[in-house]
Design an enzyme around this catalytic site. Structure first.
Site, short mmCIF file in Angstrom:
data_model
loop_
_atom_site.label_atom_id
_atom_site.label_comp_id
_atom_site.label_asym_id
_atom_site.label_seq_id
_atom_site.Cartn_x
_atom_site.Cartn_y
_atom_site.Cartn_z
CG ASN A 104 19.24 -30.60 92.61
OD1 ASN A 104 19.71 -30.67 93.74
ND2 ASN A 104 18.46 -31.52 92.09
CG ASP A 106 21.16 -30.35 88.27
OD1 ASP A 106 20.04 -29.90 87.99
OD2 ASP A 106 21.35 -31.30 89.07
CG HIS A 121 20.68 -23.43 96.82
ND1 HIS A 121 20.84 -24.69 97.37
CD2 HIS A 121 20.06 -22.69 97.76
CE1 HIS A 121 20.33 -24.70 98.59
NE2 HIS A 121 19.85 -23.51 98.85
CB CYS A 132 29.36 -4.15 86.88
SG CYS A 132 29.43 -5.53 85.71
CB SER A 223 19.51 -35.60 103.31
OG SER A 223 20.42 -34.56 102.99
ZN LIG Z 1 31.59 -6.36 86.01
#
Ligand SMILES: [Zn+2]
Length: 299
Positions: A104, A106, A121, A132, A223
């Protein structure tokens, strides 16, 4: 026969020994108002998920993403951890869960007080410049986007786990994106792993190391559709580390699980934590996880 009690007993038997590594997915955050588009409610995605390739190569698609995401952020920023997140944090502080690997974006595990979380993730509340590498908070970017788009108003139909909302073409056309402030015209991207993008290798290695040291891999609300998370189940299975899955609906890891529990996480996990650690004073002790079902598999 009391199926719910037996289910909690079976879970508690596995978790009480400690050395648990949690792998969590979207299903853990649905009770925080963030829909699980792969969950049992059968909610299909309203549009194709943004891929890394499209985001980086197509300025119009990027504008659409930011316009949607700008609106979705309102809802994401308001989301709060639920009883499931809090129960995981309790199990960590109780010394039973060593680490949390989450799919997640969040940030709700951390918000619930979990001390050791690997965000596989990335996090939606962080933004990175693709040119940059400078990182800024989403809060700061949100401020700049609001300044660049005064009065921007559009229909918020639904929010997906990656913070998208539906938006018509006219609204998208009127949206102004902003660039990096640290380099000339640097392209900003949420610091999350998009479809078509690989998780940074050191992060993956860290997760494998956690899984390999685990006594038990506890999958919560995933899942296991994508290999990004499923590979940890495969690794655990290969090493003979038991896998326990708590999820609403079947998963692609069920065949590897020693125990699967099909139940709402926000009810099962607090009951599990109460069973092992005792009820939280003044908490919702003994809440009855009605509608849950469990089955024990091989291994
Ligand atoms: Zn930049």
């Amino acid at each position: 026969m009391d199926g719910v009690t037996e289910m909690i007993d079976a879970l508690a038997d596995r978790v009480a020994g400690g050395g648990v590594v949690v792998l969590s997915g979207a299903g853990l955050s649905t009770e925080s108002g963030i829909p699980d588009y792969r969950g049992p409610s059968g909610v299909a995605r309203r549009h194709t998920p943004m891929t890394y390739q499209t985001f980086t190569r197509d300025p119009l698609a990027r504008r659409r993403y930011w316009a949607r995401s700008h609106l979705g952020w309102r809802l994401m920023a308001r989301a709060e951890p639920n009883d499931g997140h809090r129960a995981v944090a309790r199990l960590q502080h109780g010394g039973l869960v060593d680490a949390v690997i989450t799919q997640n974006v969040d940030g709700l595990h951390t918000a619930a007080g979990s001390p050791a979380v690997v965000e596989l993730h990335g996090r939606l509340d962080e933004v990175v410049c693709l040119d940059c590498g400078n990182q800024v908070s989403r809060e700061e970017l949100d401020r700049r986007l609001r300044e660049a788009n005064p009065g921007f108003d559009a229909r918020v139909a639904a929010v997906n786990p990656d913070g998208d909302v539906d938006l018509d073409d006219a609204a998208v056309a009127g949206f102004r994106t902003v660039d990096c402030t640290f380099c000339p015209a640097g392209t900003l991207k949420p610091d999350v792993v998009f479809f078509g993008e690989t998780v940074p290798a050191p992060r993956v290695a860290r997760c494998f190391a956690l899984v390999e040291r685990a006594r038990l891999l506890l999958v919560l609300g995933s899942s296991l559709t994508v290999m990004s998370g499923r590979r940890f189940v495969l690794r655990a299975a290969k090493l003979g580390i038991p896998v326990v899955i708590v999820n609403q609906g079947p998963t692609r890891g069920d065949g590897y699980a020693a125990l699967t529990v099909d139940a709402p996480l926000g009810r099962v996990l607090p009951a599990l934590a109460d069973r092992i650690l005792g009820p939280v004073p003044g908490g919702l002790a003994g809440s009855d996880p009605v509608g849950a079902g469990a089955s024990a598999g091989a291994g």
